[in-house]
Each structure stands twice: as structure tokens, then as C-alpha cells.
Design an enzyme around this catalytic site. Structure first.
Site, mmCIF file in Angstrom:
data_model
loop_
_atom_site.group_PDB
_atom_site.id
_atom_site.type_symbol
_atom_site.label_atom_id
_atom_site.label_comp_id
_atom_site.label_asym_id
_atom_site.label_seq_id
_atom_site.Cartn_x
_atom_site.Cartn_y
_atom_site.Cartn_z
ATOM 1 N N LYS A 184 -7.940 6.943 9.206
ATOM 2 C CA LYS A 184 -9.386 6.781 9.162
ATOM 3 C C LYS A 184 -9.991 7.166 10.499
ATOM 4 O O LYS A 184 -9.502 6.742 11.547
ATOM 5 C CB LYS A 184 -9.705 5.306 8.869
ATOM 6 C CG LYS A 184 -10.779 5.122 7.849
ATOM 7 C CD LYS A 184 -11.058 3.665 7.601
ATOM 8 C CE LYS A 184 -10.714 3.300 6.180
ATOM 9 N NZ LYS A 184 -11.214 1.968 5.812
ATOM 10 N N GLY B 209 0.782 -1.237 0.000
ATOM 11 C CA GLY B 209 0.000 0.000 0.000
ATOM 12 C C GLY B 209 0.812 1.284 0.000
ATOM 13 O O GLY B 209 0.390 2.293 -0.549
ATOM 14 N N ASP C 154 -5.681 2.465 10.162
ATOM 15 C CA ASP C 154 -7.092 2.133 10.384
ATOM 16 C C ASP C 154 -7.224 1.703 11.842
ATOM 17 O O ASP C 154 -7.295 2.546 12.732
ATOM 18 C CB ASP C 154 -7.503 1.058 9.371
ATOM 19 C CG ASP C 154 -8.981 0.754 9.390
ATOM 20 O OD1 ASP C 154 -9.732 1.461 10.060
ATOM 21 O OD2 ASP C 154 -9.400 -0.223 8.729
ATOM 22 N N PHE D 164 -14.315 2.830 3.005
ATOM 23 C CA PHE D 164 -13.273 2.063 2.330
ATOM 24 C C PHE D 164 -12.834 2.826 1.082
ATOM 25 O O PHE D 164 -13.649 3.149 0.227
ATOM 26 C CB PHE D 164 -13.792 0.672 1.963
ATOM 27 C CG PHE D 164 -12.685 -0.238 1.528
ATOM 28 C CD1 PHE D 164 -11.889 -0.893 2.463
ATOM 29 C CD2 PHE D 164 -12.419 -0.428 0.179
ATOM 30 C CE1 PHE D 164 -10.848 -1.723 2.063
ATOM 31 C CE2 PHE D 164 -11.376 -1.263 -0.228
ATOM 32 C CZ PHE D 164 -10.592 -1.907 0.712
ATOM 33 N N VAL D 165 -11.545 3.124 1.009
ATOM 34 C CA VAL D 165 -11.037 3.923 -0.117
ATOM 35 C C VAL D 165 -9.967 3.165 -0.894
ATOM 36 O O VAL D 165 -9.328 2.250 -0.359
ATOM 37 C CB VAL D 165 -10.452 5.273 0.380
ATOM 38 C CG1 VAL D 165 -11.535 6.149 0.974
ATOM 39 C CG2 VAL D 165 -9.322 5.055 1.388
ATOM 40 N N ASP E 113 0.207 3.439 3.942
ATOM 41 C CA ASP E 113 -0.847 4.140 3.203
ATOM 42 C C ASP E 113 -1.911 4.686 4.138
ATOM 43 O O ASP E 113 -2.337 5.829 4.022
ATOM 44 C CB ASP E 113 -1.466 3.212 2.137
ATOM 45 C CG ASP E 113 -1.887 1.841 2.675
ATOM 46 O OD1 ASP E 113 -1.717 1.576 3.892
ATOM 47 O OD2 ASP E 113 -2.396 1.026 1.885
ATOM 48 N N ASP F 264 -5.642 -0.529 -2.293
ATOM 49 C CA ASP F 264 -6.276 -1.468 -3.222
ATOM 50 C C ASP F 264 -7.578 -2.037 -2.704
ATOM 51 O O ASP F 264 -7.877 -1.982 -1.504
ATOM 52 C CB ASP F 264 -5.341 -2.651 -3.464
ATOM 53 C CG ASP F 264 -5.320 -3.612 -2.260
ATOM 54 O OD1 ASP F 264 -5.006 -3.155 -1.146
ATOM 55 O OD2 ASP F 264 -5.655 -4.802 -2.426
ATOM 56 N N ARG G 233 -4.616 0.365 -7.278
ATOM 57 C CA ARG G 233 -3.476 1.039 -6.628
ATOM 58 C C ARG G 233 -2.936 2.154 -7.507
ATOM 59 O O ARG G 233 -2.358 3.122 -7.015
ATOM 60 C CB ARG G 233 -2.347 0.041 -6.360
ATOM 61 C CG ARG G 233 -2.686 -1.036 -5.345
ATOM 62 C CD ARG G 233 -1.407 -1.743 -4.905
ATOM 63 N NE ARG G 233 -1.651 -3.010 -4.236
ATOM 64 C CZ ARG G 233 -1.942 -3.142 -2.949
ATOM 65 N NH1 ARG G 233 -2.046 -2.072 -2.184
ATOM 66 N NH2 ARG G 233 -2.131 -4.335 -2.424
HETATM 67 P P1 IMP Z 1 -4.884 -1.522 10.371
HETATM 68 O O1 IMP Z 1 -3.972 -2.617 10.806
HETATM 69 O O2 IMP Z 1 -6.330 -1.796 10.723
HETATM 70 O O3 IMP Z 1 -4.452 -0.148 10.781
HETATM 71 O O4 IMP Z 1 -4.932 -1.606 8.802
HETATM 72 C C1 IMP Z 1 -4.067 -0.942 8.032
HETATM 73 C C2 IMP Z 1 -3.917 -1.630 6.685
HETATM 74 O O5 IMP Z 1 -5.182 -2.051 6.149
HETATM 75 C C3 IMP Z 1 -3.356 -0.636 5.740
HETATM 76 O O6 IMP Z 1 -1.965 -0.828 5.616
HETATM 77 C C4 IMP Z 1 -4.075 -0.912 4.441
HETATM 78 O O7 IMP Z 1 -3.298 -1.770 3.657
HETATM 79 C C5 IMP Z 1 -5.351 -1.627 4.807
HETATM 80 N N1 IMP Z 1 -6.530 -0.729 4.754
HETATM 81 C C6 IMP Z 1 -7.182 -0.142 5.787
HETATM 82 N N2 IMP Z 1 -8.211 0.617 5.363
HETATM 83 C C7 IMP Z 1 -8.205 0.523 4.003
HETATM 84 C C8 IMP Z 1 -9.019 1.110 2.974
HETATM 85 O O8 IMP Z 1 -9.963 1.907 3.179
HETATM 86 N N3 IMP Z 1 -8.684 0.766 1.686
HETATM 87 C C9 IMP Z 1 -7.679 -0.081 1.385
HETATM 88 N N4 IMP Z 1 -6.879 -0.629 2.315
HETATM 89 C C10 IMP Z 1 -7.141 -0.345 3.616
HETATM 90 MG MG MG Z 2 -1.137 -2.004 3.984
#
Ligand code: IMP
Ligand code: MG
Length: 183
Positions: A135, A48, A107, A157-158, A104, A164, A170
Site C-alpha cells: 500500500k 490473508g 501496509d 482498503f481492499v 497478502d 478480508d 477472502r
Molecule cells: P501492517 O502490519 O500494517 O503492515 O498490516 C498488514 C496486515 O493488515 C496484513 O497482513 C493484512 O492482513 C491487513 N491489511 C492491511 N491492509 C489491508 C486491506 O486493505 N485489506 C485487508 N487487510 C488489510
Molecule cells: Mg494479514
């Protein structure tokens, strides 16, 4: 591809300006702490962070090394994290170095939390986190904080600019949401 887009959240122009500004901020913050004994290791989280880190590093005017790490948390068509999985080995020589993780999107924060704790075991000089997007989750803030954030976005979701869905989109240059029938 274009017909799959629902709406544009962040335009190319806004991304370009913001990446420039973050680059300037990082350059200023790190300028005095880097030297040959404690250089900067910039660690993009694949896949990402590929597009963001490629743009960002061109605003950082000092010696740095790129060390890619691969972590997956959204395999295939899933839109919610399925648990964090390291898909590559960490470099083993991070002791005394300044590590800047680049991703990227922040979340839940689980991806960065896992990576940070693995890096910490090696006693780096510092660990900082830079994400293009954060987010604003309906179920509360992420479990780790980012030091540099491009944009805060609503809990949607973006895709695009490296992000992706099922491996696609991407390469789209803006940050967009997808139409329901593309999911
Ligand atoms: P986390 O571990 O929940 O913080 O997730 C982070 C990872 O989930 C990021 O590195 C992204 O690859 C993926 N991700 C989270 N939200 C999105 C989204 O809206 N679109 C695409 N990938 C996302
Ligand atoms: Mg990622």
C-alpha cells in the site's frame, strides 16, 4: 457478495500473470542457495496469505516446507491496525534455513517487522519477504521493505484474493474495494 463491490483494482488475469512472474523470479533467485542443509521454509502469514501462497508455491520447482504462522492485526471490522498479535507459535528449527515470509499486503509493516525479528533470533540462513500488495500509504513508507512485491496500490482498503473485511470476501478472485454500505 458481488453487490458489495465498488471497483475492481486488479483483475484475475493480472493477478495470475504477476504471480507467475514473481514465482519465476523467486525460483531464479533461490536456485543456487538451496540445498539439503539449508532448505527453503516458506512461511505464509495466515489467514490473508492463504490464496496467494497456494498459487505461488506451484511456481516454485524445488523442495520446500510450508510453515504457517497466524498473526492478527485487524481484528473484526477494524480497518486500521490494532497492534500486532502472534496467534500461533513459530517453528523452532529455523537455524540455517532460508525463510521466505509470504503475506497478502504490506501496509504499516508492523506485522512483518515483528515476525522478522522473531525469526532472526533463530539465526536462519536468510529471511526474505514476499507480499502480493504494497500500500502506498499517505503517511509514509512501511517500516520494513519487501523483497518481492506483486502490485503497489493506492492507500485504500481492499478485499479479495485472501484479503478480508470482518472475515469475509477472502474467496473473491479479484482485488477490489467495497461499497461504503458494505462496511
Ligand atoms: P501492517 O502490519 O500494517 O503492515 O498490516 C498488514 C496486515 O493488515 C496484513 O497482513 C493484512 O492482513 C491487513 N491489511 C492491511 N491492509 C489491508 C486491506 O486493505 N485489506 C485487508 N487487510 C488489510
Ligand atoms: Mg494479514
Amino acid at each position: 457478495m458481488l453487490r458489495d463491490i465498488s471497483h475492481v483494482l486488479i483483475s484475475e488475469e493480472r493477478i495470475r500473470k504477476r504471480v507467475h512472474a514473481i514465482g519465476a523470479q523467486i525460483a531464479a533467485d533461490f536456485a543456487d542457495s538451496l540445498d539439503d542443509d539449508s532448505p527453503l521454509v516458506l512461511m505464509p502469514v495466515m489467514t490473508g496469505a492463504l490464496v496467494f501462497s497456494a498459487d505461488l508455491i506451484r511456481h516454485l520447482p524445488f523442495k520446500l516446507k510450508l510453515e504457517l504462522v497466524a498473526i492478527s492485526s485487524y481484528p473484526g471490522k477494524s480497518m486500521a491496525s490494532k497492534g500486532v498479535k502472534m496467534a500461533s507459535e513459530l517453528p523452532k528449527d529455523l537455524e540455517g534455513k532460508h525463510v521466505l515470509i509470504v503475506d497478502d499486503i504490506l501496509d504499516s509493516g508492523h506485522t512483518i517487522a515483528v515476525l522478522k525479528s522473531l525469526i532472526e533470533e533463530q539465526s536462519p540462513a536468510s529471511i526474505k519477504v514476499c507480499v502480493m500488495l504494497e500500500k502506498q500509504r499517505n503517511d509514509g513508507p512501511p517500516i520494513v521493505k519487501a523483497d518481492y512485491i506483486g502490485f503497489s496500490i493506492p492507500d485504500e482498503f481492499v478485499v479479495g484474493y485472501g484479503l478480508d473485511y470482518d472475515g469475509y470476501y477472502r474467496n473473491h478472485p479479484e482485488i477490489v474495494t467495497l461499497r461504503e454500505d458494505a462496511l
